[in-house]
Design a protein around this motif. Sequence first.
Motif, PDB file in Angstrom:
ATOM      1  N   PRO A 134       5.858  14.997  -2.274  1.00 22.12           N
ATOM      2  CA  PRO A 134       7.300  14.770  -2.358  1.00 22.12           C
ATOM      3  C   PRO A 134       7.949  14.458  -1.017  1.00 22.12           C
ATOM      4  O   PRO A 134       9.085  13.969  -0.980  1.00 22.12           O
ATOM      5  N   ASP A 135       7.253  14.730   0.081  1.00 19.39           N
ATOM      6  CA  ASP A 135       7.814  14.457   1.401  1.00 19.39           C
ATOM      7  C   ASP A 135       7.576  13.021   1.859  1.00 19.39           C
ATOM      8  O   ASP A 135       8.034  12.635   2.937  1.00 19.39           O
ATOM      9  N   GLN A 136       6.844  12.252   1.062  1.00 16.32           N
ATOM     10  CA  GLN A 136       6.533  10.880   1.427  1.00 16.32           C
ATOM     11  C   GLN A 136       7.197   9.912   0.457  1.00 16.32           C
ATOM     12  O   GLN A 136       7.602  10.288  -0.643  1.00 16.32           O
ATOM     13  N   SER A 137       7.282   8.652   0.863  1.00 12.52           N
ATOM     14  CA  SER A 137       7.937   7.626   0.053  1.00 12.52           C
ATOM     15  C   SER A 137       7.071   7.252  -1.147  1.00 12.52           C
ATOM     16  O   SER A 137       5.865   7.532  -1.198  1.00 12.52           O
ATOM     17  N   GLU A 138       7.693   6.570  -2.098  1.00 10.39           N
ATOM     18  CA  GLU A 138       6.953   6.083  -3.259  1.00 10.39           C
ATOM     19  C   GLU A 138       5.861   5.109  -2.832  1.00 10.39           C
ATOM     20  O   GLU A 138       4.740   5.126  -3.369  1.00 10.39           O
ATOM     21  N   GLN A 139       6.163   4.263  -1.844  1.00 10.01           N
ATOM     22  CA  GLN A 139       5.182   3.299  -1.356  1.00 10.01           C
ATOM     23  C   GLN A 139       3.999   4.013  -0.707  1.00 10.01           C
ATOM     24  O   GLN A 139       2.830   3.662  -0.953  1.00 10.01           O
ATOM     25  N   TRP A 140       4.260   5.025   0.112  1.00  9.58           N
ATOM     26  CA  TRP A 140       3.182   5.800   0.745  1.00  9.58           C
ATOM     27  C   TRP A 140       2.312   6.461  -0.318  1.00  9.58           C
ATOM     28  O   TRP A 140       1.079   6.431  -0.227  1.00  9.58           O
ATOM     29  N   ASN A 141       2.934   7.058  -1.322  1.00  5.42           N
ATOM     30  CA  ASN A 141       2.163   7.723  -2.369  1.00  5.42           C
ATOM     31  C   ASN A 141       1.310   6.742  -3.160  1.00  5.42           C
ATOM     32  O   ASN A 141       0.177   7.062  -3.558  1.00  5.42           O
ATOM     33  N   ARG A 142       1.823   5.546  -3.386  1.00  2.84           N
ATOM     34  CA  ARG A 142       1.017   4.539  -4.071  1.00  2.84           C
ATOM     35  C   ARG A 142      -0.203   4.176  -3.221  1.00  2.84           C
ATOM     36  O   ARG A 142      -1.321   4.068  -3.729  1.00  2.84           O
ATOM     37  N   GLY A 143       0.011   3.994  -1.931  1.00  2.00           N
ATOM     38  CA  GLY A 143      -1.105   3.699  -1.042  1.00  2.00           C
ATOM     39  C   GLY A 143      -2.124   4.826  -1.003  1.00  2.00           C
ATOM     40  O   GLY A 143      -3.335   4.587  -1.032  1.00  2.00           O
ATOM     41  N   ALA A 144      -1.635   6.063  -0.951  1.00  2.00           N
ATOM     42  CA  ALA A 144      -2.534   7.219  -0.939  1.00  2.00           C
ATOM     43  C   ALA A 144      -3.345   7.280  -2.226  1.00  2.00           C
ATOM     44  O   ALA A 144      -4.557   7.551  -2.211  1.00  2.00           O
ATOM     45  N   TYR A 145      -2.690   7.027  -3.360  1.00  4.17           N
ATOM     46  CA  TYR A 145      -3.381   7.051  -4.655  1.00  4.17           C
ATOM     47  C   TYR A 145      -4.508   6.024  -4.691  1.00  4.17           C
ATOM     48  O   TYR A 145      -5.622   6.311  -5.153  1.00  4.17           O
ATOM     49  N   LEU A 146      -4.249   4.831  -4.173  1.00  4.76           N
ATOM     50  CA  LEU A 146      -5.252   3.774  -4.199  1.00  4.76           C
ATOM     51  C   LEU A 146      -6.403   4.057  -3.229  1.00  4.76           C
ATOM     52  O   LEU A 146      -7.572   3.856  -3.556  1.00  4.76           O
ATOM     53  N   VAL A 147      -6.087   4.526  -2.030  1.00 11.00           N
ATOM     54  CA  VAL A 147      -7.112   4.769  -1.013  1.00 11.00           C
ATOM     55  C   VAL A 147      -7.962   5.983  -1.366  1.00 11.00           C
ATOM     56  O   VAL A 147      -9.197   5.946  -1.309  1.00 11.00           O
ATOM     57  N   GLU A 148      -7.304   7.077  -1.748  1.00  7.95           N
ATOM     58  CA  GLU A 148      -8.018   8.321  -2.019  1.00  7.95           C
ATOM     59  C   GLU A 148      -8.665   8.328  -3.398  1.00  7.95           C
ATOM     60  O   GLU A 148      -9.636   9.061  -3.625  1.00  7.95           O
ATOM     61  N   GLY A 149      -8.143   7.510  -4.328  1.00  7.79           N
ATOM     62  CA  GLY A 149      -8.625   7.503  -5.698  1.00  7.79           C
ATOM     63  C   GLY A 149      -9.515   6.325  -5.999  1.00  7.79           C
ATOM     64  O   GLY A 149     -10.672   6.270  -5.583  1.00  7.79           O
ATOM     65  N   ALA A 150      -8.973   5.349  -6.742  1.00  8.09           N
ATOM     66  CA  ALA A 150      -9.789   4.226  -7.214  1.00  8.09           C
ATOM     67  C   ALA A 150     -10.483   3.491  -6.068  1.00  8.09           C
ATOM     68  O   ALA A 150     -11.651   3.105  -6.180  1.00  8.09           O
ATOM     69  N   GLY A 151      -9.787   3.289  -4.952  1.00  5.97           N
ATOM     70  CA  GLY A 151     -10.381   2.552  -3.836  1.00  5.97           C
ATOM     71  C   GLY A 151     -11.558   3.251  -3.192  1.00  5.97           C
ATOM     72  O   GLY A 151     -12.346   2.618  -2.491  1.00  5.97           O
ATOM     73  N   HIS A 152     -11.671   4.552  -3.376  1.00  8.57           N
ATOM     74  CA  HIS A 152     -12.734   5.417  -2.830  1.00  8.57           C
ATOM     75  C   HIS A 152     -13.148   5.011  -1.418  1.00  8.57           C
ATOM     76  O   HIS A 152     -14.339   4.974  -1.078  1.00  8.57           O
ATOM     77  N   CYS A 153     -12.152   4.750  -0.570  1.00  4.90           N
ATOM     78  CA  CYS A 153     -12.440   4.324   0.803  1.00  4.90           C
ATOM     79  C   CYS A 153     -13.221   5.387   1.569  1.00  4.90           C
ATOM     80  O   CYS A 153     -14.030   5.070   2.448  1.00  4.90           O
ATOM     81  N   GLY A 154     -12.978   6.654   1.241  1.00 10.05           N
ATOM     82  CA  GLY A 154     -13.667   7.731   1.936  1.00 10.05           C
ATOM     83  C   GLY A 154     -15.158   7.746   1.709  1.00 10.05           C
ATOM     84  O   GLY A 154     -15.912   8.316   2.514  1.00 10.05           O
TER      85      GLY A 154
END
Length: 442
Positions: A182-202
């Motif tokens: 909740p402390d981050q923007s909607e755009q940041w959260n979308r990026g986090a969802y893609l990178v940490e989730g489906a994108g499996h960049c880690g």
Amino acid sequence: MKKRFSFAGIALIILAGGGWFVTRLPSSPFDGAAPQATPDLIARGEYVARQADCVACHSLEDGAPFAGGLEMGTPLGSIFATNITPDPQTGIGTYTLADFDRALRHGVTPDRRRLYPAMPYPSYEKMSDDDISALYAFFMNDVTPVQQAAAQSDIPWPLNIRWPLALWNVVFTTGQTYQTDPDQSEQWNRGAYLVEGAGHCGSCHTPRGMAMNEQGLDSSDPDFLSGALLDGWFAPSLRGDGAAGIGRWSEDDLFAFLSQGRNDHAVVFGSMTEAFNNSLQFMTDDDLRAISVYLKSLPGQGPGWQAQPATVTSLVEAAQSGLPGAETYMANCAACHGRDGLGQNEWIPALAGATSSQGTEPASQINVTLNGSGRVVADGMPDSYRMPPYRDRLNDTQIAEVLQFVRSSWGNTGTPVDTDAVADLRMRTDPASVAPIVLQMR
């Protein structure tokens, strides 16, 4: 996020859980019938498949999309990607939506077989229920069934016993879908969802522990996306590290790299070429911007790169003086990458200041020098420039010396390159592996 457990705690899980724990099927929110596979849902599923880059691991260049067969090297041995087409005998044609969900987000097949975490379910578990439903609709209704049995892994006994993976999951996964910050923007959260989730960049860019676990799973952990060695390549830090990461890149630089496969700092190569060719270029500008915003928010550490331009005279003098690698660079590299190491804008990447020229791990530079780079294919058109392979032109000593010259010139801070490391990668890598793989999913 990291999950830390004591050995005593793990032992208690083993004793208390017994056979029921390791053989039970995880719960799924999809125990009922799957939603109707409308054209819109199928189209959304195809887009989610691009986000997750499913085609890169589950396809071969000369094979059908999603039919499996790709060999993936691990410290334990090789495993082979499975057939995920809707073929009922050798694929996932008999999977219910709940079965599909358990395999994707928990690493468990309908027959209770545990999947190795080369299948990035520690990341996919963060995907939303809606995206899982859409992905299922796409695979079951828009992917051509292919009858092709999966090859057996060559991991030796007893390391090939899979039931301990149930305990591994307890220790090293979170069991949660993505939780909005909740402390981050909607755009940041979308990026986090893609990178940490489906994108499996880690899966590539995060270092792994002794149990082959990713040492960080999200932005709260400084190890997350801090760079990792994987199967002959070093996936660099995606954090704001001054020299070894993307600290010098702007948000626009990141967006250009993700959307075009290149920018003034770098061009995709290695496994990142396939990620661009088959996944990133098909994503919307809004999603790629969101990823850029998220990655630029990750703090880094370490000093920045300080340019020390080489004059033509000094480079010629270095070659004439017998400085190891300088003459080889002049003869083989300078025409494209420049005597100043600055390359040719976004077309031929700079070696001066490149993340691969810093730090202690030269694997990527060795690999690309030996085997060259694949074509970057954007909008169906291959690019005009690529790194050629030098495995037949330069011996191990020459490659080690020229890379050591690159890694210590123009302000670069990379450690020396060992001849034995070149010989090892020469033996373990295949020049055919850099061929461009661009598969149409329909």
